[in-house]
Design a protein around this motif. Structure first.
Motif, mmCIF file in Angstrom:
data_model
loop_
_atom_site.group_PDB
_atom_site.id
_atom_site.type_symbol
_atom_site.label_atom_id
_atom_site.label_comp_id
_atom_site.label_asym_id
_atom_site.label_seq_id
_atom_site.Cartn_x
_atom_site.Cartn_y
_atom_site.Cartn_z
ATOM 1 N N UNK A 216 0.838 -1.202 0.000
ATOM 2 C CA UNK A 216 0.000 0.000 0.000
ATOM 3 C C UNK A 216 0.871 1.249 0.000
ATOM 4 N N UNK A 217 1.845 1.285 0.890
ATOM 5 C CA UNK A 217 2.672 2.476 1.061
ATOM 6 C C UNK A 217 3.693 2.622 -0.080
ATOM 7 N N UNK A 218 4.211 1.485 -0.532
ATOM 8 C CA UNK A 218 5.224 1.529 -1.593
ATOM 9 C C UNK A 218 4.625 1.965 -2.917
ATOM 10 N N UNK A 219 3.494 1.401 -3.286
ATOM 11 C CA UNK A 219 2.907 1.714 -4.589
ATOM 12 C C UNK A 219 2.231 3.077 -4.603
ATOM 13 N N UNK A 220 1.722 3.499 -3.444
ATOM 14 C CA UNK A 220 1.188 4.859 -3.353
ATOM 15 C C UNK A 220 2.310 5.870 -3.571
ATOM 16 N N UNK B 133 -9.467 -6.676 2.895
ATOM 17 C CA UNK B 133 -10.161 -6.440 4.157
ATOM 18 C C UNK B 133 -9.260 -5.850 5.223
ATOM 19 N N UNK B 134 -9.824 -5.684 6.411
ATOM 20 C CA UNK B 134 -9.055 -5.241 7.564
ATOM 21 C C UNK B 134 -8.643 -3.787 7.527
ATOM 22 N N UNK B 135 -7.574 -3.505 8.248
ATOM 23 C CA UNK B 135 -7.103 -2.132 8.426
ATOM 24 C C UNK B 135 -6.643 -1.493 7.120
ATOM 25 N N UNK B 136 -6.211 -2.334 6.177
ATOM 26 C CA UNK B 136 -5.789 -1.809 4.881
ATOM 27 C C UNK B 136 -6.889 -1.025 4.191
ATOM 28 N N UNK B 137 -8.135 -1.487 4.333
ATOM 29 C CA UNK B 137 -9.265 -0.781 3.724
ATOM 30 C C UNK B 137 -9.366 0.654 4.247
ATOM 31 N N UNK B 138 -9.193 0.798 5.561
ATOM 32 C CA UNK B 138 -9.301 2.126 6.172
ATOM 33 C C UNK B 138 -8.238 3.071 5.632
ATOM 34 N N UNK B 139 -7.035 2.548 5.428
ATOM 35 C CA UNK B 139 -5.927 3.367 4.916
ATOM 36 C C UNK B 139 -6.202 3.810 3.486
ATOM 37 N N UNK B 140 -6.706 2.887 2.656
ATOM 38 C CA UNK B 140 -7.036 3.217 1.265
ATOM 39 C C UNK B 140 -8.107 4.300 1.219
ATOM 40 N N UNK B 141 -9.156 4.137 2.017
ATOM 41 C CA UNK B 141 -10.266 5.090 2.022
ATOM 42 C C UNK B 141 -9.841 6.446 2.562
ATOM 43 N N UNK B 142 -9.146 6.440 3.700
ATOM 44 C CA UNK B 142 -8.777 7.703 4.352
ATOM 45 C C UNK B 142 -7.855 8.552 3.493
ATOM 46 N N UNK B 143 -7.051 7.896 2.656
ATOM 47 C CA UNK B 143 -6.071 8.627 1.850
ATOM 48 C C UNK B 143 -6.415 8.684 0.366
ATOM 49 N N UNK B 144 -7.609 8.198 0.012
ATOM 50 C CA UNK B 144 -8.087 8.228 -1.381
ATOM 51 C C UNK B 144 -7.051 7.647 -2.340
ATOM 52 N N UNK B 145 -6.626 6.413 -2.047
ATOM 53 C CA UNK B 145 -5.569 5.781 -2.840
ATOM 54 C C UNK B 145 -6.113 4.880 -3.944
ATOM 55 N N UNK B 146 -7.439 4.675 -3.984
ATOM 56 C CA UNK B 146 -7.971 3.802 -5.020
ATOM 57 C C UNK B 146 -9.347 3.279 -4.684
ATOM 58 N N UNK B 147 -9.562 1.978 -4.903
ATOM 59 C CA UNK B 147 -10.866 1.352 -4.783
ATOM 60 C C UNK B 147 -10.816 0.164 -3.824
ATOM 61 N N UNK B 148 -11.967 -0.124 -3.216
ATOM 62 C CA UNK B 148 -12.094 -1.244 -2.286
ATOM 63 C C UNK B 148 -13.063 -2.273 -2.870
ATOM 64 N N UNK B 149 -12.643 -3.540 -2.865
ATOM 65 C CA UNK B 149 -13.541 -4.647 -3.194
ATOM 66 C C UNK B 149 -13.686 -5.514 -1.951
ATOM 67 N N UNK B 150 -14.878 -6.022 -1.716
ATOM 68 C CA UNK B 150 -15.138 -6.824 -0.530
ATOM 69 C C UNK B 150 -14.237 -8.060 -0.508
ATOM 70 N N UNK B 151 -13.503 -8.236 0.580
ATOM 71 C CA UNK B 151 -12.549 -9.338 0.687
ATOM 72 C C UNK B 151 -13.227 -10.685 0.454
ATOM 73 N N UNK B 152 -12.639 -11.487 -0.435
ATOM 74 C CA UNK B 152 -13.148 -12.820 -0.709
ATOM 75 C C UNK B 152 -14.308 -12.882 -1.683
ATOM 76 N N UNK B 153 -14.822 -11.725 -2.096
ATOM 77 C CA UNK B 153 -15.979 -11.685 -3.002
ATOM 78 C C UNK B 153 -15.492 -11.317 -4.412
#
Length: 387
Positions: free
Chosen positions: A307-311, A322-342
């Motif tokens: 997450x940090x390297x590619x950003x 899933x997990x805490x990574x989702x919060x980081x992506x959302x809070x920093x507008x780094x891209x898109x979230x897909x439901x884990x495992x779906x």
């Protein structure tokens, strides 16, 4: 100049997040006038075989960029046999005990965990009032092993839990790579001294170059460990390839499955490029529209360092873990979230992303956010105040 020792199971020339994390930490401390030494096994990860140039040696001592590197014997193995993997960890632990017995150890020691047993060996033999032990926890074992299906809740699991708590109890400072790790440690020892130490990279990002797209397909790239936890082989089987190209870099346990899949499906736009150096990879990644960061199962406490390297490179991210990574992506507008495992949701998210939207302005914005919010040197300076 203050002496400091780092004990780790991963270090360059090995590749991967764990190796990069410890290398940046050691190099950063050196730049802040610490006299840094590193104890690590003879390089063998992720192949499970000692690298060429190190075979047949009991130890290998060098000074690299002003850092003293002590590489110790290990029975190298990446076998699925649990006993062989346990013996591999114990072999490195025996080498550590030999070093502790016959060498003077600095008063400040940073210990990487996992592997849990290696960390236990270091904590057990080095705990004393004269030394400050700093435990760098990058994943929560044995919980992660349970979630990955590598462990079961039995007598062995209970022993690992006791080892885990022993390590936390006897560490003077615990570094956690996620808020979840810090919360977990505090649940056992509320007054324990902790510090959130993210896996921020330390490299000069390349300039983003605008390229006129001649293709209408979205180019997606995955780069990193091709292990069971990442689930790239399963991902290949579930992607909708109608409007995408998928490119893969790296190696690991699923490497040959992936190569076989590409070979047996020549009509699919899937390309495996093998493993290249980190510097080469950074240049290669700039040609793609987006990257995908998947985890086969949501792992409590885990935040992929990608997450940090590619950003930092300005590469938009599709996060599927899933997990805490989702919060980081959302809070920093780094891209898109897909439901884990779906995988249906993942394909829907991908279908909404248009290649022409991946312009230089979006990538530059992501890069600027990373440079501001994920700064390695600021974080290191705050850590040094606690050492």
């Amino acid at each position: 100049m203050k002496d400091i020792l780092i004990i780790t199971s991963y270090y360059p020339p090995e590749t991967g997040a764990a190796s990069n994390r410890i290398f940046h930490l050691a190099n950063g401390l050196k730049k802040h006038n610490f006299n840094v030494s590193v104890i690590t096994p003879l390089p063998n990860y992720p192949t499970g075989a000692i690298f060429t140039g190190y075979k047949g040696k009991f130890k290998h001592i060098t000074t690299e960029k002003g850092i003293n590197i002590f590489r110790l014997w290990i029975y190298a193995s990446n076998s699925k046999n649990k006993l062989l993997r346990l013996f591999a960890m114990l072999s490195y632990s025996f080498s550590l005990i030999w070093v502790f017995t016959w060498n003077k150890i600095p008063k400040t020691v940073i210990i990487q965990s996992p592997p849990l047993i290696v960390a236990y060996t270091a904590v057990f033999f080095l705990r004393s009032k004269q030394r400050k032990l700093i435990l760098n926890v990058s994943d929560l074992w044995p919980i992660a092993g349970l979630e990955l299906g590598a462990l079961k809740k039995n007598f062995s699991y209970k022993i690992l839990e006791r080892i885990e708590r022993f390590n936390y109890k006897n560490a003077d400072l615990i570094l956690g790579q996620s808020e979840e790790i810090i919360t977990h440690v505090k649940s056992f020892f509320p007054k324990k001294n902790t510090f959130l130490y993210r896996n921020y990279p330390d490299f000069k990002p390349l300039e983003i170059i605008h390229k006129i797209k001649s293709k209408k397909k979205l180019t997606i790239v995955y780069a990193g460990l091709l292990g069971v936890a990442q689930g790239i082989y399963k991902l290949l089987q579930h992607l909708d390839y109608t409007n995408i190209e998928f490119h893969i870099y790296g190696n690991g346990a699923e490497q040959y499955k992936i190569i076989s899949f590409v070979k047996n499906n020549p009509n699919l736009p899937v390309f495996y490029h093998g493993e290249i150096t980190r510097e080469e990879l950074h240049s290669a990644l700039l040609q793609y529209d987006v990257t995908v960061i998947p985890l086969l199962n949501r792992i409590y406490g885990s935040v992929p360092s990608k997450i940090f390297e590619y950003a930092r490179l300005g590469l938009p991210i599709i996060y599927f873990g899933g997990g805490e990574g989702e919060s980081i992506i959302k809070a920093n507008a780094l891209g898109w979230i897909a439901t884990a495992g779906n995988y249906n949701d993942l394909n829907k998210v991908i279908a909404k992303i248009k290649p022409f939207e991946m312009d230089i302005e979006l990538k530059q914005k992501i890069k600027e956010t990373a440079l501001k919010n994920f700064d390695f040197n600021t974080q290191l300076s705050n850590l040094i105040e606690k050492i």
